[in-house]
Every structure is written in C-alpha cells, then in structure tokens.
Write an enzyme that holds these catalytic residues in place. Structure first.
Site, short mmCIF file in Angstrom:
data_model
loop_
_atom_site.label_atom_id
_atom_site.label_comp_id
_atom_site.label_asym_id
_atom_site.label_seq_id
_atom_site.Cartn_x
_atom_site.Cartn_y
_atom_site.Cartn_z
N ARG A 59 0.88 -1.18 0.00
CA ARG A 59 0.00 0.00 0.00
C ARG A 59 0.91 1.22 0.00
NH1 ARG A 59 -5.35 1.41 3.46
NH2 ARG A 59 -6.15 0.04 1.83
N HIS B 239 -7.33 0.23 -6.55
CA HIS B 239 -7.49 -0.58 -5.33
C HIS B 239 -8.17 -1.90 -5.72
CE1 HIS B 239 -7.67 -1.62 -1.24
NE2 HIS B 239 -8.59 -0.78 -0.77
N GLN C 229 -10.05 -4.31 -3.21
CA GLN C 229 -11.39 -3.88 -2.78
C GLN C 229 -12.44 -4.30 -3.78
OE1 GLN C 229 -12.20 -2.07 0.22
NE2 GLN C 229 -14.20 -2.82 -0.43
N ASP D 139 -17.26 6.99 -1.96
CA ASP D 139 -16.03 6.91 -1.16
C ASP D 139 -15.82 8.29 -0.53
OD1 ASP D 139 -13.57 6.13 -0.12
OD2 ASP D 139 -12.50 6.15 -2.04
N CYS E 287 -16.26 1.47 0.32
CA CYS E 287 -15.11 0.64 0.72
C CYS E 287 -14.75 0.83 2.18
CB CYS E 287 -13.92 0.94 -0.18
SG CYS E 287 -13.31 2.64 -0.04
N ARG F 64 -13.42 -8.74 2.29
CA ARG F 64 -11.99 -8.52 1.99
C ARG F 64 -11.20 -9.75 2.43
NH1 ARG F 64 -10.02 -3.38 1.67
NH2 ARG F 64 -8.14 -4.48 0.97
N1 NVA Z 1 -9.92 6.62 -1.74
C1 NVA Z 1 -9.55 6.18 -0.41
C2 NVA Z 1 -9.76 4.70 -0.26
C3 NVA Z 1 -9.45 4.17 1.11
C4 NVA Z 1 -9.63 2.69 1.22
C5 NVA Z 1 -8.10 6.57 -0.14
O1 NVA Z 1 -7.26 6.41 -1.04
O2 NVA Z 1 -7.81 7.04 0.96
N1 CP Z 2 -11.23 -0.23 2.30
C1 CP Z 2 -9.98 -0.27 2.76
O1 CP Z 2 -9.01 -0.56 2.02
O2 CP Z 2 -9.85 -0.05 4.10
P1 CP Z 2 -8.51 0.21 4.93
O3 CP Z 2 -7.95 1.52 4.48
O4 CP Z 2 -8.94 0.21 6.35
O5 CP Z 2 -7.55 -0.91 4.63
#
Ligand code: NVA
Ligand code: CP
Length: 298
Positions: free
Chosen positions: A102, A129, A132, A217, A257, A285
């Site tokens: 990540r 992502h 997800q 989101d 998500c 997940r």
């Molecule tokens: N769009 C959000 C998704 C988090 C799972 C982010 O990148 O923070």
């Molecule tokens: N939806 C998702 O990826 O959640 P986290 O940021 O908690 O991993």
C-alpha cells in the site's frame, strides 16, 4: 508467476474463479473447516499509509491458511530512510513468497514487480485498489447474482476507487455512470480507455437513475487531508442520501469501501439502512483475499 497490480492482470475467467472460491472459503471458514494450503508461506505487507481492513484481512487470511504475514511499515524499514525501491524489492523478494504493498505511487508497485521475484499485490495506490473490487464483486454476487449487464453508479471523487470501478466495468461487463463535481473527474487516460463502459456527468441524481448499485467513497483520500475544507464545498451536492437512493432502482444496493464519514459523502440512514451492503463488503476482503493468495502463492 502472476501479479495483482490491476484487475486486468488476471483474466475475467480467473477473477470469477477467485470470487467463486472466496464464497466457498467463506462457508468453510464459518463452519470451522481448516485449510492450511499456505503452510510455510510468508507474505510481506508494506504499508506507507494507514489501514484497518486491508491489514487485518491479509494478516488474518495468511494465518488462517497456515502461513505468516509480516507487517512492514515504511517508518520502520530502510525504504522509509531512502533505500532504493529496486534494492528493497530484490532483498525482500528473496526472502518471502509474496509482497503486498500500500503505497502512494503506483509506479513503485510496478518497480517492485520488475525486481522482486515473487507475486506483487496492490493493496491500494494513488491509481487503483483492485483488492477492494474483488470483495465488492463477491458481495454483489452473494446478494444479487451476476453483475454483468447491470448499471452501477459512482458518486463523488474520481479517485483510485472510482478508477478501479472503471476497470471492473470492462472486466465484468457492466455499465458505469460516474457523477463527480467538475475538476474531480478520473484521470483522462482512464476516461479514454474505458469510454465504452462509462457515462460521465456532474449531476448525482441523473447518474443514479436505473442504477442497480450506488457506490461512493470519502471526498478527501489519504494524503489529501489539507484539501478537506475545499472538497467539502465542492462535493456538497454529491452526498449519497435517501433522496439520491430513491432515483436508483427500488432494489438497488449501496456500497462504500470504508472508512466512511457519515453525513459527508453518505448519510447515516443510507449506510446503516436496508440497502447497504458495507459490512459484508468489508468482511469479504478477508475471504476474497484468501482466494487471491491461494491463486497467487500456492
Ligand atoms: N480513496 C480512499 C480509499 C481508502 C480505502 C483513499 O485512497 O484514501
Ligand atoms: N477499504 C480499505 O481498504 O480499508 P482500509 O484503508 O482500512 O484498509
């Protein structure tokens, strides 16, 4: 060897198989069946952003399959102190069976894939992502059946999640309406690539008409915290609330998500209401990624 950096790294056939296997693994897990297919396998998990679902699901998933997961925060490993991406990839890849990442830059994930000799999993980048979406597609299938030919509506920011829905529209063959405020559309390269599957507009109500699934989101993603106030203003007409859900089909579902900001991008009555699938979506997940890990590592 295969990677999972974008949904399209795997064929539609293989993605559907992973989702079907995830549904089986979920049933097996709930009835207490033990599956140690990844015994003696190690997954490195590199995080330079926060996570609840992704970390817990990958770590618990590896443990349930008899393997081991290593949590590597960029604050703790030498990557965070300037060791090169290439050197880190070669070294970490030489010791583990798979690497989950990540990170802010999608390119860093590609660099890892070119240099680490093990499968690489994108666990969220600035671009996409895909993990997800595996869970989201599994959740839709469990509750509603095949998503092929359905209409999905994305409301809000044209961010990494929106762009992964664009990829999913092409892979799983559904129509995707995208409503964003002007200036917050997805990347133009995505708009060009997926133009046959998407309809862009800046009117949330219009976009929800005839929709089978409404998805949103957060308005400010990780790393955009200093834009929060500006975004709250820009997105004020893009809250998914019961008025908006009424534009969609009567049996439409809602997904997010998570993490969610109630009364910003979604009203409490929608996220906690009957049409919301968010808790299954989050739990899935675990099951979807166990199926992915079995596919990539065993
Ligand atoms: N769009 C959000 C998704 C988090 C799972 C982010 O990148 O923070
Ligand atoms: N939806 C998702 O990826 O959640 P986290 O940021 O908690 O991993």
């Amino acid at each position: 060897m295969k990677h999972f950096i974008n949904l399209e790294d795997l064929s539609t056939h293989d993605l559907n198989q992973i989702i079907d296997n995830a549904i089986t693994l979920k049933k097996e897990h709930k009835t207490g069946q033990i599956n140690k297919a990844l015994e003696s396998k190690t997954l490195a998990m590199i995080f330079d952003k926060s996570s609840t679902r992704t970390r817990v699901s990958f770590e618990a998933g590896m443990a349930q399959l008899g393997g081991h997961a290593l949590f590597l925060s960029e604050r703790d490993i030498q990557l965070g102190r300037g060791e090169s991406i290439v050197d880190s990839a070669i070294v970490i890849g030489s010791m583990v069976d798979g690497i989950m990442m990540r990170v802010s830059s999608h390119n860093d994930i590609n660099t890892f894939a070119q240099n680490a000799n093990v499968p690489i999993i994108n666990a969220l980048s600035d671009e996409s992502h895909p993990c997800q979406l595996l869970a989201d597609m599994m959740t839709y299938k469990e509750h509603k059946g095949n998503i092929q030919g359905k209409t999905v509506t994305w409301i809000g920011d044209g961010n990494n999640m929106c762009q992964t829905y664009m990829q999913a529209a092409s892979v799983f063959d559904f129509k995707l309406n995208i409503a964003t405020p002007k200036g917050y559309e997805p990347e133009s390269s995505f708009i060009t690539q997926y133009q046959d599957y998407i309809k862009l507009c800046d009117n949330a109500k219009e976009a929800c008409k005839n929709s089978d699934l409404v998805v949103t989101d957060v308005w400010a993603s990780m790393g955009q915290e200093d834009e929060q106030a500006k975004r709250e203003f820009a997105f004020k007409d893009f809250q998914v609330n019961s008025d908006l859900m009424q534009q969609a089909n009567a049996d439409a579902s809602f997904m997010h998500c998570l993490p969610a900001h109630r009364e910003e991008e979604v009203s409490s009555d929608v996220i906690d209401g009957m049409q919301s699938l968010v808790w299954d979506e989050a739990e899935n997940r675990l099951h979807a990624q166990k199926a992915l890990l079995l596919y990539l590592l065993s």
